[in-house]
Scaffold this active site. Structure first.
Site, PDB file in Angstrom:
ATOM      1  N   THR A  25       0.845  -1.195   0.000  1.00  0.00           N
ATOM      2  CA  THR A  25       0.000   0.000   0.000  1.00  0.00           C
ATOM      3  C   THR A  25       0.880   1.245   0.000  1.00  0.00           C
ATOM      4  O   THR A  25       1.751   1.398   0.852  1.00  0.00           O
ATOM      5  CB  THR A  25      -0.931  -0.006   1.222  1.00  0.00           C
ATOM      6  OG1 THR A  25      -1.846  -1.091   1.085  1.00  0.00           O
ATOM      7  CG2 THR A  25      -1.703   1.297   1.319  1.00  0.00           C
ATOM      8  N   TYR A 179      -8.170  -7.766   7.589  1.00  0.00           N
ATOM      9  CA  TYR A 179      -9.230  -7.148   6.804  1.00  0.00           C
ATOM     10  C   TYR A 179     -10.409  -8.120   6.712  1.00  0.00           C
ATOM     11  O   TYR A 179     -10.427  -9.146   7.382  1.00  0.00           O
ATOM     12  CB  TYR A 179      -8.664  -6.706   5.453  1.00  0.00           C
ATOM     13  CG  TYR A 179      -7.538  -5.718   5.638  1.00  0.00           C
ATOM     14  CD1 TYR A 179      -7.765  -4.472   6.226  1.00  0.00           C
ATOM     15  CD2 TYR A 179      -6.222  -6.041   5.304  1.00  0.00           C
ATOM     16  CE1 TYR A 179      -6.724  -3.578   6.454  1.00  0.00           C
ATOM     17  CE2 TYR A 179      -5.181  -5.153   5.529  1.00  0.00           C
ATOM     18  CZ  TYR A 179      -5.442  -3.925   6.105  1.00  0.00           C
ATOM     19  OH  TYR A 179      -4.419  -3.045   6.340  1.00  0.00           O
ATOM     20  N   ARG A 224      -3.893 -14.594  -0.616  1.00  0.00           N
ATOM     21  CA  ARG A 224      -2.917 -14.254   0.424  1.00  0.00           C
ATOM     22  C   ARG A 224      -3.526 -14.478   1.802  1.00  0.00           C
ATOM     23  O   ARG A 224      -4.644 -14.011   2.079  1.00  0.00           O
ATOM     24  CB  ARG A 224      -2.453 -12.807   0.289  1.00  0.00           C
ATOM     25  CG  ARG A 224      -1.204 -12.521   1.152  1.00  0.00           C
ATOM     26  CD  ARG A 224      -0.677 -11.123   0.919  1.00  0.00           C
ATOM     27  NE  ARG A 224       0.731 -11.038   1.257  1.00  0.00           N
ATOM     28  CZ  ARG A 224       1.281 -10.020   1.904  1.00  0.00           C
ATOM     29  NH1 ARG A 224       0.550  -8.988   2.290  1.00  0.00           N
ATOM     30  NH2 ARG A 224       2.561 -10.007   2.162  1.00  0.00           N
TER      31      ARG A 224
END
Length: 354
Positions: A25, A179, A224
């Site tokens: 990111t 997440y 992932r």
């Protein structure tokens, strides 16, 4: 015997080496989470990677966790990403889009006041999120109902379709780092009842539904995972049991590769997740986190993994494979520019030969 510089077949792609660029990111999009020319330059500089995995990209509108991260849910973003894919391909590279839902790591100040969502109403603690009003504590997410979850699955499916329209060679599903999909997987954040909580099978249900839907839209799909990572206040009571069970289940879906973070960024949870994954998963296994060239090469030569993804080394060394090949010294990344704006610390790191 394979090594870092051996080619690797991945679906229809022939990778020239096993030195992958990990998702990073960098918060460099233009207004509206649209990738622009700056991002195209950044990725094309790193096209010598065996495979580039893009930074986490919002599959659905209204779930920003990083302020200036990219999306893939509208035409402007698709066209913006096309600048990157064309630049990478023209430079001889290969690139997949990491599609993602921020889940409880999102914040109302980044999403027009919208409350974040998660498997259970448990907030991230011990850290803060960057917002237009400065760093703020995370807020308690709203618990998603079972009836809402098909919309999440559809969001990922459409994101994969959009990724192919944008010219990507495939997609990577982001099931790591606390997440949304990871927060369903691990029992420290998923304390719900019913079909999506409790047992390993139930906690994995949303991820498996996403994988099944996305596999219908792309010729190449990776995943992932980070069973040990405590980033974003994540825990699991049995991370080794989680990856051991899940690696076996992943053989039932057309997964081109499993991208596994081998350790905890914060050093709080210990264990070996690579060995059980290698023993059970029949596809390409990619490891990430803290590798140097020598250790990565040894891991590939031993058969422990098939490739290694490098993060920070690729930030500061756009020609990382050439540096590894020449046994040249590596430049060091400047963390103060990881999430800043503009070209500094982004596209201005020198190449080995100028």
């Amino acid at each position: 015997m394979a090594d870092l510089f051996s080619p690797l077949r991945l679906g229809e792609l022939e990778l020239p080496n096993r030195i992958w660029m990990a998702p990073l990111t960098r918060c460099r999009t233009e207004i509206g989470h649209v990738p622009g020319d700056l991002m195209a330059e950044y990725y094309s500089q790193r096209a010598s990677a065996g495979l580039i995995v893009s930074e986490a990209t919002m599959a659905m509108e209204g779930h920003s966790a990083f302020w200036h991260e990219p999306g893939i849910y509208n035409d402007a973003q698709i066209e913006g990403w096309r600048l990157t894919t064309e630049a990478v391909h023209q430079a001889g590279g290969r690139i997949v889009l990491q599609i993602w839902h921020g889940g409880r790591a999102c914040h109302p100040l980044l999403n027009g006041g919208r409350q974040p969502v998660g498997p259970s109403p448990l907030a991230i603690t011990g850290d803060e999120v960057r917002t237009p009003e400065g760093k703020k504590p995370y807020v308690t997410p709203r618990e998603l109902s079972d009836q809402e979850l098909p919309l999440i699955v559809e969001g990922f499916r459409l994101a994969a379709r959009h990724a192919l329209r944008a010219g990507f060679d495939g997609v990577e599903i982001h099931g790591a780092n606390g997440y949304l999909l990871d927060s369903f997987l691990r029992d420290g954040s998923n304390q719900r009842q019913g079909h999506y909580g409790g047992s390993l099978e139930n906690r994995s249900r949303l991820l498996m539904e996403v994988l099944e839907a996305v596999s219908q839209e792309t010729p190449l799909m990776g995943l992932r995972l980070s069973p040990l990572n405590s980033y974003n206040a994540m825990r699991d009571s049995d991370p080794i049991g989680l990856i051991s069970w899940l690696a076996e289940q992943l053989n039932a879906v057309p997964l081109a590769y499993l991208h596994l973070m081998r350790a905890d960024l914060l050093g709080q949870q210990l264990g070996d997740v690579l060995t059980p994954a290698r023993e059970r998963f029949k596809g390409v296994l990619v490891a990430n986190l803290g590798y140097g060239a020598k250790e990565a090469n040894a891991a590939i030569q031993s058969g422990a993994v098939d490739a290694v993804a490098f993060g920070r080394p690729f930030i500061a060394n756009p020609d990382l494979p050439a540096r590894f090949q020449a046994n040249a010294p590596l430049s060091t990344a400047d963390p103060t520019t990881f999430y800043s704006a503009g070209p500094t610390g982004y596209i201005d790191y020198p190449r080995l030969n100028g």
